[in-house]
Design a protein around this motif. Structure first.
Motif, PDB file in Angstrom:
ATOM      1  N   ARG A 261       0.834  -1.213   0.000  1.00 48.71           N
ATOM      2  CA  ARG A 261       0.000   0.000   0.000  1.00 48.71           C
ATOM      3  C   ARG A 261       0.864   1.257   0.000  1.00 48.71           C
ATOM      4  O   ARG A 261       0.376   2.354  -0.311  1.00 48.71           O
ATOM      5  CB  ARG A 261      -0.938   0.023   1.202  1.00 48.71           C
ATOM      6  N   ALA A 262       2.149   1.089   0.334  1.00 51.91           N
ATOM      7  CA  ALA A 262       3.062   2.229   0.333  1.00 51.91           C
ATOM      8  C   ALA A 262       3.152   2.877  -1.037  1.00 51.91           C
ATOM      9  O   ALA A 262       3.461   4.069  -1.147  1.00 51.91           O
ATOM     10  CB  ALA A 262       4.456   1.786   0.793  1.00 51.91           C
ATOM     11  N   PHE A 263       2.870   2.108  -2.093  1.00 49.71           N
ATOM     12  CA  PHE A 263       3.012   2.620  -3.456  1.00 49.71           C
ATOM     13  C   PHE A 263       1.708   3.165  -4.025  1.00 49.71           C
ATOM     14  O   PHE A 263       1.668   3.574  -5.178  1.00 49.71           O
ATOM     15  CB  PHE A 263       3.575   1.532  -4.373  1.00 49.71           C
ATOM     16  N   HIS A 264       0.657   3.155  -3.230  1.00 50.23           N
ATOM     17  CA  HIS A 264      -0.608   3.721  -3.701  1.00 50.23           C
ATOM     18  C   HIS A 264      -0.490   5.234  -3.757  1.00 50.23           C
ATOM     19  O   HIS A 264       0.053   5.870  -2.851  1.00 50.23           O
ATOM     20  CB  HIS A 264      -1.758   3.338  -2.759  1.00 50.23           C
ATOM     21  N   ILE A 265      -0.990   5.818  -4.835  1.00 49.17           N
ATOM     22  CA  ILE A 265      -1.012   7.281  -4.931  1.00 49.17           C
ATOM     23  C   ILE A 265      -2.054   7.798  -3.945  1.00 49.17           C
ATOM     24  O   ILE A 265      -3.221   7.403  -4.000  1.00 49.17           O
ATOM     25  CB  ILE A 265      -1.347   7.739  -6.357  1.00 49.17           C
ATOM     26  N   PRO A 266      -1.664   8.658  -2.999  1.00 48.14           N
ATOM     27  CA  PRO A 266      -2.619   9.113  -1.978  1.00 48.14           C
ATOM     28  C   PRO A 266      -3.754   9.922  -2.592  1.00 48.14           C
ATOM     29  O   PRO A 266      -3.571  10.634  -3.576  1.00 48.14           O
ATOM     30  CB  PRO A 266      -1.758   9.977  -1.049  1.00 48.14           C
ATOM     31  N   ALA A 267      -4.910   9.775  -1.984  1.00 49.75           N
ATOM     32  CA  ALA A 267      -6.071  10.524  -2.457  1.00 49.75           C
ATOM     33  C   ALA A 267      -5.891  12.009  -2.178  1.00 49.75           C
ATOM     34  O   ALA A 267      -5.333  12.404  -1.153  1.00 49.75           O
ATOM     35  CB  ALA A 267      -7.342  10.009  -1.772  1.00 49.75           C
TER      36      ALA A 267
ATOM     37  N   GLY B 143     -12.604  21.302  -8.238  1.00 47.48           N
ATOM     38  CA  GLY B 143     -11.610  21.776  -7.284  1.00 47.48           C
ATOM     39  C   GLY B 143     -10.238  21.186  -7.575  1.00 47.48           C
ATOM     40  O   GLY B 143      -9.229  21.891  -7.538  1.00 47.48           O
ATOM     41  N   TYR B 144     -10.210  19.886  -7.894  1.00 47.98           N
ATOM     42  CA  TYR B 144      -8.937  19.243  -8.219  1.00 47.98           C
ATOM     43  C   TYR B 144      -8.373  19.813  -9.521  1.00 47.98           C
ATOM     44  O   TYR B 144      -7.166  20.035  -9.636  1.00 47.98           O
ATOM     45  CB  TYR B 144      -9.114  17.729  -8.349  1.00 47.98           C
TER      46      TYR B 144
ATOM     47  N   HIS C 285      -1.515  13.278  -9.717  1.00 50.84           N
ATOM     48  CA  HIS C 285      -1.147  13.641  -8.337  1.00 50.84           C
ATOM     49  C   HIS C 285      -0.444  14.989  -8.383  1.00 50.84           C
ATOM     50  O   HIS C 285       0.771  15.074  -8.553  1.00 50.84           O
ATOM     51  CB  HIS C 285      -0.228  12.563  -7.759  1.00 50.84           C
ATOM     52  N   SER C 286      -1.205  16.058  -8.236  1.00 47.31           N
ATOM     53  CA  SER C 286      -0.699  17.407  -8.520  1.00 47.31           C
ATOM     54  C   SER C 286      -0.596  18.284  -7.278  1.00 47.31           C
ATOM     55  O   SER C 286      -0.757  19.497  -7.357  1.00 47.31           O
ATOM     56  CB  SER C 286      -1.616  18.087  -9.548  1.00 47.31           C
TER      57      SER C 286
ATOM     58  N   MET D 267     -10.115  21.321   6.835  1.00 45.96           N
ATOM     59  CA  MET D 267     -11.242  21.221   5.909  1.00 45.96           C
ATOM     60  C   MET D 267     -11.089  20.032   4.968  1.00 45.96           C
ATOM     61  O   MET D 267     -12.055  19.311   4.698  1.00 45.96           O
ATOM     62  CB  MET D 267     -11.383  22.522   5.116  1.00 45.96           C
ATOM     63  N   HIS D 268      -9.864  19.816   4.469  1.00 47.00           N
ATOM     64  CA  HIS D 268      -9.668  18.761   3.482  1.00 47.00           C
ATOM     65  C   HIS D 268      -9.414  17.390   4.100  1.00 47.00           C
ATOM     66  O   HIS D 268      -9.572  16.374   3.425  1.00 47.00           O
ATOM     67  CB  HIS D 268      -8.529  19.139   2.536  1.00 47.00           C
ATOM     68  N   THR D 269      -9.045  17.358   5.383  1.00 49.96           N
ATOM     69  CA  THR D 269      -8.822  16.074   6.047  1.00 49.96           C
ATOM     70  C   THR D 269     -10.021  15.648   6.882  1.00 49.96           C
ATOM     71  O   THR D 269     -10.412  14.487   6.878  1.00 49.96           O
ATOM     72  CB  THR D 269      -7.571  16.154   6.952  1.00 49.96           C
TER      73      THR D 269
END
Length: 495
Positions: free
Chosen positions: A214-220, A227-228, A291-292, A461-463
């Motif tokens: 799971r370490a290699f998963h791109i974080p959400a 918004g993204y 992932h920006s 807000m985002h977490t």
């Protein structure tokens, strides 16, 4: 006529000396302040110190930068941020030397080298304790070795780049294409690129042992939908600056036909260097689109953008682009208005990223030195959004445990619970973020709740989905002349 080579040589030495002086002026003052303003700089140093102390590696974040942090370990034992920043700057100079090799046979070699060496985003990270620049150096020298026909060193350098930052594995595909087009041997090309990539991945064995795959998963992302998209556009623009992007856009529109014809010719002739440029640019840009969070994620794409640009841009366009890119270090237009957690689009002049980085480093050190001036009573918790940077090597603060203010709730619903701090002589706690339930519980237990005006609202807000003001937390200004740490003396509770 016989004096011309000597005159040319002397002129070259003068230009080189001037460039070194200017680069030093743009980097050394910032290198003497701290590791950088990114919280990951401190996370990496903490990991490196623990590795040196115990011999055990715990990744600073997932998937981390293991090879970079292995190198940081002895450096962190020898000295602090000045030595680390000096080593990073050394790898930046190696990047410049590698790029010089890559542009030697180009039409506008001097302009391209100037453009690369004075790109503000690269200069910001040239004295920041992150893996971006060392990883880029390994990528560029891997390409240099491949062009020189040295397959083994190129594969080894690819492995180093991957060990520094796992996303650099994307460069394996451009390297494979280059060798295949250059030699015609698919199997040999695959063996070298796969071997180099595998060598780099070996560095991540402790990471996988610690966190699994799971370490290699791109974080959400904390953003979604429009918004993204807006965040991606903003961080993309801030890689080179709005002026530079405008120059590029106008040039591409005006020369679209020339670009298309040149690209078609290069594809038809199976040009191996063009294959590297276009695939590296495309792959690293595509990863950024997914992932920006930071403009720095585009750093590996920048040199390949410049190399591709040389194939169709004329001298005048490049001169204008050099001016636009360099100016971004000193002055720019900012499109991010409002305040943390309540952003709105705007257009206003702002300091360029080199000036901003210098000022931000100074502000951070003043904040760290002045945390004991926070105008809060005893039994207060301050939500900071700053991660470990506030308490790291800060004599004003001591490490604390969440149980000291939350009781049995422990670390659940706390951002980076291992980086909770307390004023040395008062029950005032600093925590990066709390869930809404925990924040409300604190207030029920009689604790006063405050938040830093910068970073904390956005993180919460985002977490956790709430603005601290909405639950009655009081704001502590940390920017401008109203910043609380500008006070002359530490705050003391009333008798």
């Amino acid at each position: 006529m016989s004096e011309t080579p000597a005159v040319t040589h002397n002129a070259g030495r003068v230009c080189l000396s001037a460039a070194v002086v200017v680069l030093s002026l743009l980097t050394v003052p910032r290198a003497l302040i701290n590791y950088g303003v990114d919280g990951d700089t401190v996370r990496g140093i903490i990991t490196a110190r623990e590795l040196w102390r115990s011999g055990v590696y715990y990744p600073s974040r997932l998937p981390g930068a293991p090879l970079f942090e292995y190198i940081l370990a002895p450096l962190s034992a020898l000295d602090g941020y000045i030595l680390v920043n000096a080593v990073i700057f050394g790898t930046f100079l190696l990047c410049v030397l590698a790029f010089r090799r890559l542009v030697n046979n180009r039409r506008h070699a001097t302009l391209l080298l100037t453009l690369f060496a004075f790109t503000p985003l690269l200069l910001v990270d040239a004295v920041t304790a992150k893996d971006y620049i060392p990883g880029l150096g390994a990528v560029l020298w891997s390409y240099v070795a491949a062009r020189d026909g040295r397959f083994g060193p190129a594969a080894l350098l690819l492995g180093i780049a991957v060990g520094m930052r796992v996303s650099n594995i994307l460069f394996a595909f451009p390297l494979f294409l280059y060798w295949t087009l250059e030699t015609g041997s698919v199997m040999r090309s695959f063996a070298y690129t796969a071997g180099g990539a595998a060598l780099g991945l070996l560095c991540y064995i402790p990471v996988v042992a610690h966190a699994g795959y799971r370490a290699f998963h791109i974080p959400a992302s904390g953003y979604s939908g429009f918004g993204y998209f807006m965040v991606t556009v903003y961080t993309g623009i801030m890689a080179l600056g709005p002026a530079a992007l405008a120059v590029l856009a106008v040039s591409i529109i005006m020369k679209g036909g020339v670009i298309a014809r040149e690209a078609a010719r290069l594809i038809r002739t199976r040009d191996p260097e063009f294959a590297v440029e276009i695939t590296a640019l495309g792959l690293f840009s595509a990863l950024f689109a997914v992932h920006s969070d930071r403009s720095d994620y585009l750093i590996p794409a920048i040199p390949f953008l410049y190399l591709a640009l040389d194939r169709w841009a004329d001298r005048r366009t490049l001169i204008i682009l050099v001016a636009a890119v360099i100016s971004f270090g000193f002055i720019t237009l900012d499109f991010k208005g409002g305040e943390s957690g309540r952003r709105r689009p705007t257009i206003r002049p702002a300091p360029g990223i080199l000036v901003a980085d210098y000022l931000e480093r100074l502000r951070l050190e003043r904040l760290r030195a002045g945390v004991n001036r926070a105008p809060v009573p005893d039994r207060s918790v301050i939500l900071t959004g700053y991660g470990p940077v506030l308490g790291f090597d800060n004599p004003q603060l001591v490490q604390a445990e969440p149980e000291e203010f939350l009781g049995a709730a422990g670390a659940k619903g706390i951002t980076e619970a291992n980086f909770v701090y307390r004023l040395k002589d008062r029950p005032v706690f600093f925590v990066s973020g709390l869930s809404k339930d925990n924040a409300l519980k604190l207030q029920e237990l009689g604790w006063a709740l405050f938040y830093f005006s910068d970073s904390a609202p956005s993180l919460l807000m985002h977490t956790y989905g709430y603005h601290p003001e909405a639950i009655g937390a009081q704001k502590l200004e940390v920017r401008g002349s109203d910043a609380f740490f500008q006070n002359a003396a530490p705050n003391r509770p009333e008798d």
